[in-house]
Design a protein around this motif. Structure first.
Motif, PDB file in Angstrom:
ATOM      1  N   LYS A 127       0.836  -1.209   0.000  1.00 47.93           N
ATOM      2  CA  LYS A 127       0.000   0.000   0.000  1.00 47.93           C
ATOM      3  C   LYS A 127       0.867   1.253   0.000  1.00 47.93           C
ATOM      4  CE  LYS A 127      -3.433  -2.490   2.628  1.00 47.93           C
ATOM      5  NZ  LYS A 127      -3.553  -2.963   3.986  1.00 47.93           N
ATOM      6  N   LYS A 134       2.817   2.595  -3.400  1.00 48.33           N
ATOM      7  CA  LYS A 134       2.086   3.120  -4.558  1.00 48.33           C
ATOM      8  C   LYS A 134       2.553   4.545  -4.842  1.00 48.33           C
ATOM      9  CE  LYS A 134      -1.884   0.169  -4.186  1.00 48.33           C
ATOM     10  NZ  LYS A 134      -3.238  -0.012  -3.786  1.00 48.33           N
ATOM     11  N   GLY A 135       2.947   4.782  -6.068  1.00 43.33           N
ATOM     12  CA  GLY A 135       3.468   6.088  -6.468  1.00 43.33           C
ATOM     13  C   GLY A 135       4.968   6.211  -6.303  1.00 43.33           C
ATOM     14  N   LYS A 154       7.085   3.187  -6.637  1.00 42.36           N
ATOM     15  CA  LYS A 154       7.684   1.926  -7.099  1.00 42.36           C
ATOM     16  C   LYS A 154       8.986   2.115  -7.863  1.00 42.36           C
ATOM     17  CE  LYS A 154       3.357  -0.606  -7.261  1.00 42.36           C
ATOM     18  NZ  LYS A 154       2.361  -1.245  -8.113  1.00 42.36           N
ATOM     19  N   THR A 206       8.549  -3.703  -8.959  1.00 47.91           N
ATOM     20  CA  THR A 206       9.532  -3.176  -8.014  1.00 47.91           C
ATOM     21  C   THR A 206      10.670  -4.186  -7.894  1.00 47.91           C
ATOM     22  OG1 THR A 206       7.731  -2.158  -6.764  1.00 47.91           O
ATOM     23  CG2 THR A 206       9.837  -2.326  -5.646  1.00 47.91           C
TER      24      THR A 206
END
Length: 162
Positions: free
Chosen positions: A27, A30-31, A33, A63
């Motif tokens: 979570k 996110k943004g 990676k 990732t």
């Protein structure tokens, strides 16, 4: 873009905690990676750690996801050191597999590293819970009133860890 931050998770057994930590990280990342890599240093666990790692490798497919399973238990400090040594980024954030971290913290860390590239150490305040009872031992482990940037780490550590 070069990766900026390795999130290192040194661990031994406690597969449930690893599952929870990777759930948080999925979570929080996110943004971010492209800027991160994940490094799990497994201290020769005997539990179902590899199954959990396999599951999360597919989830973190965008990732860099590095894992290392030692052939023997080298101890906690050497395992933490391995997270630093094997990182391929300029910065490393080593977190315990049982640390409960707010979702926004990863973004906070990355933004600070970008804003202050001269940083050698970023200290985050934390609370300390007793796992068995869930009771709070310390609400704040550091008494930092305002954010500050210091050129030398030693005075900062001496000031807040007395």
């Amino acid at each position: 873009m070069n990766k900026l931050l390795t999130v290192g998770i040194p661990r031994f057994n406690r597969a449930t905690f690893l599952e929870q930590q990777l759930s948080w990280l999925a979570k929080a990342i996110k943004g971010f990676k492209p800027q991160c890599e994940i490094n799990i240093s497994d201290n020769s666990s005997t539990y179902n750690t590899q199954e959990i790692i396999n599951k999360w490798q597919t989830i973190f497919n965008q990732t860099s996801f590095i894992t290392n399973k030692g052939i023997s238990n080298i101890g906690v400090m050497a395992n933490i050191a391995h997270c630093f040594k094997s990182a391929r980024t300029e910065y490393v954030w080593v977190i315990s597999d049982d640390a409960r971290i707010q979702i926004r913290t990863l973004g906070y860390v990355i933004n600070n590293l970008k804003t202050h590239p001269e940083l050698a150490l970023l200290i985050l305040d934390f609370s300390w819970l007793y796992l068995g009872s869930g009771k709070l031992a310390h609400e704040h482990c550091f008494t930092v009133k305002d954010e500050e940037t210091v050129s030398g780490c030693k005075p900062l550590i001496e000031n807040y860890l007395h």
